[in-house]
Structure formats: structure tokens, C-alpha cells
Design a protein around this motif. Structure first.
Motif, PDB file in Angstrom:
ATOM      1  N   ILE A 124      34.611 -75.587 -38.629  1.00 20.16           N
ATOM      2  CA  ILE A 124      34.136 -74.700 -39.690  1.00 20.16           C
ATOM      3  C   ILE A 124      32.774 -75.169 -40.205  1.00 20.16           C
ATOM      4  CG2 ILE A 124      34.553 -73.961 -42.079  1.00 20.16           C
ATOM      5  CD1 ILE A 124      37.574 -74.029 -41.388  1.00 20.16           C
ATOM      6  N   SER A 125      32.611 -76.499 -40.312  1.00 19.43           N
ATOM      7  CA  SER A 125      31.342 -77.043 -40.810  1.00 19.43           C
ATOM      8  C   SER A 125      30.188 -76.759 -39.862  1.00 19.43           C
ATOM      9  CB  SER A 125      31.470 -78.554 -41.042  1.00 19.43           C
ATOM     10  OG  SER A 125      31.464 -79.270 -39.816  1.00 19.43           O
ATOM     11  N   CYS A 126      30.498 -76.377 -38.634  1.00 17.54           N
ATOM     12  CA  CYS A 126      29.450 -75.996 -37.676  1.00 17.54           C
ATOM     13  C   CYS A 126      29.001 -74.554 -37.875  1.00 17.54           C
ATOM     14  CB  CYS A 126      29.959 -76.175 -36.243  1.00 17.54           C
ATOM     15  SG  CYS A 126      30.319 -77.880 -35.783  1.00 17.54           S
ATOM     16  N   ASP A 171      27.839 -80.253 -31.324  1.00 15.04           N
ATOM     17  CA  ASP A 171      26.512 -80.353 -31.930  1.00 15.04           C
ATOM     18  C   ASP A 171      25.856 -78.983 -31.926  1.00 15.04           C
ATOM     19  OD1 ASP A 171      24.176 -81.216 -33.039  1.00 15.04           O
ATOM     20  OD2 ASP A 171      23.409 -82.159 -31.217  1.00 15.04           O
ATOM     21  N   THR A 172      26.409 -78.107 -32.744  1.00 15.78           N
ATOM     22  CA  THR A 172      25.906 -76.744 -32.819  1.00 15.78           C
ATOM     23  C   THR A 172      25.998 -76.263 -34.246  1.00 15.78           C
ATOM     24  OG1 THR A 172      26.117 -74.501 -31.901  1.00 15.78           O
ATOM     25  CG2 THR A 172      28.162 -75.692 -32.353  1.00 15.78           C
ATOM     26  N   LEU A 173      25.149 -75.352 -34.602  1.00 12.87           N
ATOM     27  CA  LEU A 173      25.203 -74.724 -35.911  1.00 12.87           C
ATOM     28  C   LEU A 173      25.091 -73.224 -35.668  1.00 12.87           C
ATOM     29  CD1 LEU A 173      22.958 -77.206 -37.897  1.00 12.87           C
ATOM     30  CD2 LEU A 173      25.401 -76.808 -38.256  1.00 12.87           C
ATOM     31  N   ALA A 174      26.240 -72.578 -35.624  1.00 15.59           N
ATOM     32  CA  ALA A 174      26.307 -71.176 -35.218  1.00 15.59           C
ATOM     33  C   ALA A 174      26.143 -70.259 -36.422  1.00 15.59           C
ATOM     34  CB  ALA A 174      27.641 -70.912 -34.521  1.00 15.59           C
ATOM     35  N   MET A 175      24.921 -70.125 -36.871  1.00 13.01           N
ATOM     36  CA  MET A 175      24.634 -69.275 -38.025  1.00 13.01           C
ATOM     37  C   MET A 175      23.406 -68.433 -37.735  1.00 13.01           C
ATOM     38  SD  MET A 175      25.127 -72.146 -40.985  1.00 13.01           S
ATOM     39  CE  MET A 175      26.539 -73.246 -40.940  1.00 13.01           C
ATOM     40  N   ASP A 176      23.395 -67.263 -38.335  1.00 14.88           N
ATOM     41  CA  ASP A 176      22.259 -66.362 -38.133  1.00 14.88           C
ATOM     42  C   ASP A 176      21.061 -66.760 -38.975  1.00 14.88           C
ATOM     43  OD1 ASP A 176      23.719 -64.809 -36.345  1.00 14.88           O
ATOM     44  OD2 ASP A 176      24.541 -63.548 -37.951  1.00 14.88           O
ATOM     45  N   ASP A 177      21.316 -67.507 -40.047  1.00 16.60           N
ATOM     46  CA  ASP A 177      20.250 -67.868 -40.978  1.00 16.60           C
ATOM     47  C   ASP A 177      19.527 -69.116 -40.472  1.00 16.60           C
ATOM     48  OD1 ASP A 177      18.698 -68.754 -43.189  1.00 16.60           O
ATOM     49  OD2 ASP A 177      19.998 -67.615 -44.542  1.00 16.60           O
ATOM     50  N   ARG A 226      21.523 -68.714 -49.916  1.00 16.85           N
ATOM     51  CA  ARG A 226      21.851 -68.638 -48.490  1.00 16.85           C
ATOM     52  C   ARG A 226      22.967 -69.614 -48.103  1.00 16.85           C
ATOM     53  NH1 ARG A 226      16.036 -67.869 -45.303  1.00 16.85           N
ATOM     54  NH2 ARG A 226      15.438 -65.951 -46.366  1.00 16.85           N
ATOM     55  N   PHE A 227      22.979 -70.803 -48.712  1.00 19.70           N
ATOM     56  CA  PHE A 227      24.055 -71.766 -48.470  1.00 19.70           C
ATOM     57  C   PHE A 227      25.397 -71.194 -48.948  1.00 19.70           C
ATOM     58  CE2 PHE A 227      23.565 -76.316 -47.218  1.00 19.70           C
ATOM     59  CZ  PHE A 227      22.345 -76.181 -46.566  1.00 19.70           C
ATOM     60  N   ALA A 228      25.367 -70.578 -50.129  1.00 20.99           N
ATOM     61  CA  ALA A 228      26.600 -70.003 -50.673  1.00 20.99           C
ATOM     62  C   ALA A 228      27.141 -68.918 -49.740  1.00 20.99           C
ATOM     63  CB  ALA A 228      26.345 -69.441 -52.060  1.00 20.99           C
ATOM     64  N   LYS A 229      26.261 -68.121 -49.180  1.00 19.31           N
ATOM     65  CA  LYS A 229      26.680 -67.044 -48.283  1.00 19.31           C
ATOM     66  C   LYS A 229      27.190 -67.584 -46.962  1.00 19.31           C
ATOM     67  CE  LYS A 229      25.010 -62.823 -46.037  1.00 19.31           C
ATOM     68  NZ  LYS A 229      23.843 -61.919 -45.844  1.00 19.31           N
ATOM     69  N   ALA A 230      26.518 -68.604 -46.409  1.00 26.10           N
ATOM     70  CA  ALA A 230      26.882 -69.127 -45.092  1.00 26.10           C
ATOM     71  C   ALA A 230      28.028 -70.119 -45.127  1.00 26.10           C
ATOM     72  CB  ALA A 230      25.662 -69.768 -44.433  1.00 26.10           C
ATOM     73  N   LEU A 231      28.062 -70.957 -46.196  1.00 26.81           N
ATOM     74  CA  LEU A 231      29.015 -72.064 -46.215  1.00 26.81           C
ATOM     75  C   LEU A 231      29.946 -72.075 -47.417  1.00 26.81           C
ATOM     76  CD1 LEU A 231      26.565 -74.919 -45.169  1.00 26.81           C
ATOM     77  CD2 LEU A 231      28.282 -73.845 -43.717  1.00 26.81           C
ATOM     78  N   GLY A 232      29.593 -71.319 -48.430  1.00 26.12           N
ATOM     79  CA  GLY A 232      30.415 -71.329 -49.629  1.00 26.12           C
ATOM     80  C   GLY A 232      30.205 -72.554 -50.489  1.00 26.12           C
ATOM     81  N   ARG A 233      29.090 -73.236 -50.333  1.00 26.62           N
ATOM     82  CA  ARG A 233      28.781 -74.414 -51.157  1.00 26.62           C
ATOM     83  C   ARG A 233      27.257 -74.560 -51.284  1.00 26.62           C
ATOM     84  NH1 ARG A 233      31.622 -76.376 -46.651  1.00 26.62           N
ATOM     85  NH2 ARG A 233      30.326 -77.294 -45.017  1.00 26.62           N
ATOM     86  N   THR A 234      26.830 -75.468 -52.139  1.00 21.34           N
ATOM     87  CA  THR A 234      25.410 -75.664 -52.407  1.00 21.34           C
ATOM     88  C   THR A 234      24.824 -76.712 -51.459  1.00 21.34           C
ATOM     89  OG1 THR A 234      25.784 -77.452 -53.980  1.00 21.34           O
ATOM     90  CG2 THR A 234      25.846 -75.186 -54.838  1.00 21.34           C
ATOM     91  N   PRO A 235      23.494 -76.751 -51.340  1.00 22.19           N
ATOM     92  CA  PRO A 235      22.870 -77.829 -50.554  1.00 22.19           C
ATOM     93  C   PRO A 235      23.250 -79.214 -51.074  1.00 22.19           C
ATOM     94  CG  PRO A 235      21.290 -76.088 -50.979  1.00 22.19           C
ATOM     95  CD  PRO A 235      22.497 -75.761 -51.797  1.00 22.19           C
ATOM     96  N   HIS A 236      23.303 -79.362 -52.401  1.00 21.50           N
ATOM     97  CA  HIS A 236      23.670 -80.659 -52.980  1.00 21.50           C
ATOM     98  C   HIS A 236      25.086 -81.067 -52.577  1.00 21.50           C
ATOM     99  CE1 HIS A 236      25.305 -83.325 -56.149  1.00 21.50           C
ATOM    100  NE2 HIS A 236      24.093 -83.877 -56.091  1.00 21.50           N
ATOM    101  N   SER A 237      26.043 -80.136 -52.633  1.00 20.55           N
ATOM    102  CA  SER A 237      27.420 -80.475 -52.270  1.00 20.55           C
ATOM    103  C   SER A 237      27.544 -80.780 -50.778  1.00 20.55           C
ATOM    104  CB  SER A 237      28.376 -79.353 -52.661  1.00 20.55           C
ATOM    105  OG  SER A 237      28.066 -78.151 -51.976  1.00 20.55           O
ATOM    106  N   GLU A 238      26.691 -80.165 -49.959  1.00 22.96           N
ATOM    107  CA  GLU A 238      26.719 -80.457 -48.522  1.00 22.96           C
ATOM    108  C   GLU A 238      26.203 -81.871 -48.255  1.00 22.96           C
ATOM    109  OE1 GLU A 238      27.161 -79.873 -44.315  1.00 22.96           O
ATOM    110  OE2 GLU A 238      28.124 -79.140 -46.143  1.00 22.96           O
ATOM    111  N   ILE A 239      25.123 -82.265 -48.917  1.00 17.63           N
ATOM    112  CA  ILE A 239      24.636 -83.638 -48.783  1.00 17.63           C
ATOM    113  C   ILE A 239      25.730 -84.614 -49.203  1.00 17.63           C
ATOM    114  CG2 ILE A 239      22.987 -85.336 -49.667  1.00 17.63           C
ATOM    115  CD1 ILE A 239      20.977 -83.032 -49.984  1.00 17.63           C
ATOM    116  N   HIS A 240      26.363 -84.307 -50.308  1.00 15.55           N
ATOM    117  CA  HIS A 240      27.441 -85.151 -50.844  1.00 15.55           C
ATOM    118  C   HIS A 240      28.594 -85.248 -49.836  1.00 15.55           C
ATOM    119  CE1 HIS A 240      29.632 -87.071 -54.104  1.00 15.55           C
ATOM    120  NE2 HIS A 240      30.663 -86.277 -53.864  1.00 15.55           N
ATOM    121  N   ARG A 241      28.990 -84.111 -49.257  1.00 16.62           N
ATOM    122  CA  ARG A 241      30.109 -84.083 -48.302  1.00 16.62           C
ATOM    123  C   ARG A 241      29.802 -84.888 -47.047  1.00 16.62           C
ATOM    124  NH1 ARG A 241      31.817 -81.868 -43.747  1.00 16.62           N
ATOM    125  NH2 ARG A 241      29.784 -80.923 -43.352  1.00 16.62           N
TER     126      ARG A 241
END
Length: 388
Positions: free
Chosen positions: A110-112, A276-282, A319-334
Motif C-alpha cells: 500500500i505504501s508503494c 521499488d516502485t511508486l505507482a501513482m499518477d501524481d 496531493r499527499f492527502a489524496k494519494a496516501l491519506g497522510r501529510t508529508p510530515h507524517s510520511e517522513i515520521h513513518r
């Protein structure tokens, strides 16, 4: 009982999984033995050895068939089952936490950024000794469903003669080719994941752009020999072996042992090229995620990510909220916390070195953040999850 107990180890020696179990058993014997081990190298696919002739006082086994189970029962000695698939016959055993394994694999895919998912089992669903397989698949399904998607499950050929890999690979290749792309595939174990990669090449699929694959066991030889190298959920086989030996020791001493299975948690995800893929349109979100993953060993902040993708903070957050449901800051944290977890379990590094390698300025800050998020200190987490 003789001074040195004779222990039969009915565990395959030809796989990384089996050797990890044996290593843990050996570690226990070094501390609490001596024990005399009876073991035959190979796959143990044939007839069970002459247990009565060996004069064994205890057995640790991976029990795969009813025939093997009957032969072990005939020895009438304490037995620990390392797969815990026949609790009605062998009430003492250990097992991986297959629910956690399935969840971790799903979360990784999912994170991909994938929205299509599939599961490829080790054996047909009606095979009675593959409960671990179905448990992993069910947990994978549940995690994907919670994220709003569904899982396609591979269906084996109807004729049993077509189950051999030489015959089955074309069937699997066709099934993979028909899946919506891009797709993330969990395989029941690393060997099955290699089958998926081979079948995907037959189907002419672009790996990992069209099809990302993750296995289970983290057999380093199999994973590194794969092309692309295979991502995997690492399991704690030495600890399973160690705890199995401790359980058998109690049984041989006629001490009370619970008939509830001991469940061992996996060590975590070891990410390699196959996912090692990021399958997103954005494109900007993909660029931001790649920057985070590749620079997580540095004390990066959202401002650093913004410089790398050259868009405003508000735009990136939307865009992060739309693609991942979280913020850039929370992704760095995760991502930073996942790196800490992996280094705690898979290295002997000091907390200071782990903090530096995970982008924390101070070990004390890492300690505080880690405890807040996990409920355990880094040292407690390491003790709970690493090899025994």
C-alpha cells in the motif's frame, strides 16, 4: 533417561528457514545442554527416520503430512511441532504470527501507492497442512480491504498433474498477465515469490513497474539471486527454534506446559528491488516520496522535500492527502520509525548510531519519539523482536 538426552530434529536442512530453526535449537542446547542431536540432512520429504531405533527421548519437528504424524506418534515421546498444524495430535507447538506477516506485506505494498493487489498461495486451499498459508492470505485481505481495495487470489490448475512447476508456470503467467496493472502481489513465501517473478517474465511484464512482489522468510540467498532482488517479510526462525527447545526441555522433565501455541512475531520488512516502485499518477508526490526514502538517514524536514519537488507546502499536502491519506510530515515520521525498527532488529548497532542513521539529531530524541509511538523503548523493542 541418559545423562545426554537424544533429540530427533525432523527439520529440513536445505532451506534458510530450516537452518534458522536449527540455529536457535543449537543455541538453547549450548546454554542448557548438552543434548545429542539426531538429524538427517535434506528435505525430509521421504519416510520418517527410525525414531525407535535411534532411542530418542524427544522430537522437534515440522510436521507436513498425516503419515509423518502417525510415525512420530508411534515413538511415544514428547514432541514439539514447529508449524502447529495438527494441534489435536500434537498439543505443544510454536507458530509465526501469520496475521502480522500478512498485515506487514499489505502495508508495504500500500505504501508503494498501489491500488490493485493479489495473493499467490503456496498450495491449493484445501491442503490441510498449509494453515499458515491461508492465515497470511486472510490477514493480507483484511488489511487491503481496510484500505478500500480488494485482493485477487490465484487459483491453481484443476488437474493435480498440472501442479508441478514445469506445468504450472504458464498457468500462473496467464493469470498474472490478466490482472489489472500496476499490481502488488504477496506470495506465501520466498520460493513462491520467485515463482511469481519467473512467471511474470514469461508473461512479459515490466518488473516492478507493472508488478511488485513481496515474499516471506527473507531467505537472503533466494532474495538476492532473484531478478529483481526480492522484498520479503523477515521471520524470527532462531527464536522459534530456541523457544521450541525450551518447551521440549520442560516436557522431557515432566513439567507442565501450556497447550496454547507460542506465537512468534516477524522481524519486519526487508525492502529490495521487487517493490521499488511508486505507482501513482501524481509525479510530484512520487518525487517527494523517493526523496524521503533516499534521504531518511539525514535529518530532513518537509522544507527539504519542498525544495526537491519545487511546489508549495499547501499543494503538496493536498496531493499527499489524496494519494496516501497522510501529510508529508507524517510520511517522513513513518519512514523514519520503520528504519529505526529495522535497524534495532537486524543490527547490533548502538542506539546512538541507529539514531544518526535514521535522521535523528540525538539518540534521546529518537528514544522519546519511539516510546511515544510504540509504547516500548528501543531496547525493549529490540529484545522483543530480534533473534533470541
Amino acid at each position: 533417561m541418559p545423562d545426554t538426552p537424544r533429540i530427533a530434529l525432523l527439520i529440513e536442512t536445505s532451506t534458510s528457514y530450516g537452518r534458522g530453526l536449527l540455529r536457535g535449537i543449537g543455541q538453547y542446547a549450548q546454554f542448557h545442554g548438552p543434548w545429542s542431536f539426531y538429524i538427517e540432512p535434506g528435505e525430509l520429504a521421504g519416510k520418517t527416520p527410525d525414531l525407535k531405533g535411534w532411542g530418542v527421548q524427544g522430537i522437534i519437528a515440522r510436521i507436513h503430512t498425516q503419515t509423518q504424524a502417525r510415525q512420530i506418534l508411534a515413538a511415544k515421546v514428547p514432541t514439539v511441532d514447529l508449524d502447529f498444524v495438527l494441534p489435536q495430535l500434537f498439543p505443544w507447538g510454536l507458530t509465526n504470527n501469520d496475521t502480522t506477516i500478512g498485515r506487514l506485506a499489505a502495508e508495504h505494498l500500500i505504501s508503494c501507492g498501489l491500488s490493485n493487489f493479489a495473493y499467490v498461495g503456496w498450495a491449493p486451499a484445501d491442503q490441510s497442512t498449509t494453515f499458515w498459508d491461508s492465515a497470511r492470505g486472510k490477514a493480507f485481505d483484511a488489511t487491503i480491504a481496510a484500505a478500500g481495495s480488494a485482493v485477487a487470489h490465484y487459483t491453481w490448475p484443476k488437474a493435480q498433474r498440472d501442479w508441478t512447476w514445469a506445468r504450472e508456470q504458464k498457468h500462473l503467467a496467464q493469470w498474472l498477465a490478466e490482472l489489472p496493472k500496476p499490481v502488488g502481489v504477496m506470495a506465501a513465501n520466498d520460493q513462491r515469490a520467485r515463482h511469481v517473478l519467473e512467471a511474470a517474465r514469461i508473461a512479459g511484464l515490466d518488473l516492478p513497474r507493472e508488478l511488485a512482489v513481496i515474499g516471506v522468510d527473507n531467505d537472503e540467498v533466494l532474495c538476492e539471486m532473484s531478478s529483481p532482488s526480492l522484498s520479503s517479510v523477515a521471520v524470527n526462525t532462531p527464536r522459534i527454534g530456541y523457544e521450541a527447545a525450551a518447551m521440549l526441555d520442560k516436557l522431557m522433565a515432566s513439567k507442565k506446559v501450556s497447550d496454547k501455541p507460542v506465537v512468534i512475531e516477524p522481524l519486519g520488512i526487508v525492502a529490495r528491488q521487487s517493490t521499488d516502485t511508486l505507482a501513482m499518477d501524481d509525479a510530484e508526490v512520487v518525487a517527494a516520496l523517493r526523496y524521503i526514502r533516499r534521504n531518511i538517514d539525514k535529518p530532513i524536514r518537509v522544507s527539504d522535500v519542498l525544495k526537491a519537488v519545487n511546489i508549495s507546502r499547501k499543494t503538496l499536502e493536498v496531493r499527499f492527502a489524496k494519494a496516501l491519506g497522510r501529510t508529508p510530515h507524517s510520511e517522513i515520521h513513518r519512514v523514519r520509525l520503520e528504519r529505526v525498527k529495522n535497524l534495532l532488529v537486524q543490527s547490533d548497532w548502538s542506539l546512538k548510531k541507529i539514531a544518526t542513521a535514521s535522521g535523528f539529531t540525538y539518540a534521546e530524541h529518537m528514544h522519546a519519539v519511539f516510546r511515544k509511538e510504540t509504547g516500548a523503548t528501543p531496547n525493549e523493542y529490540r529484545a522483543q523482536h530480534r533473534e533470541h
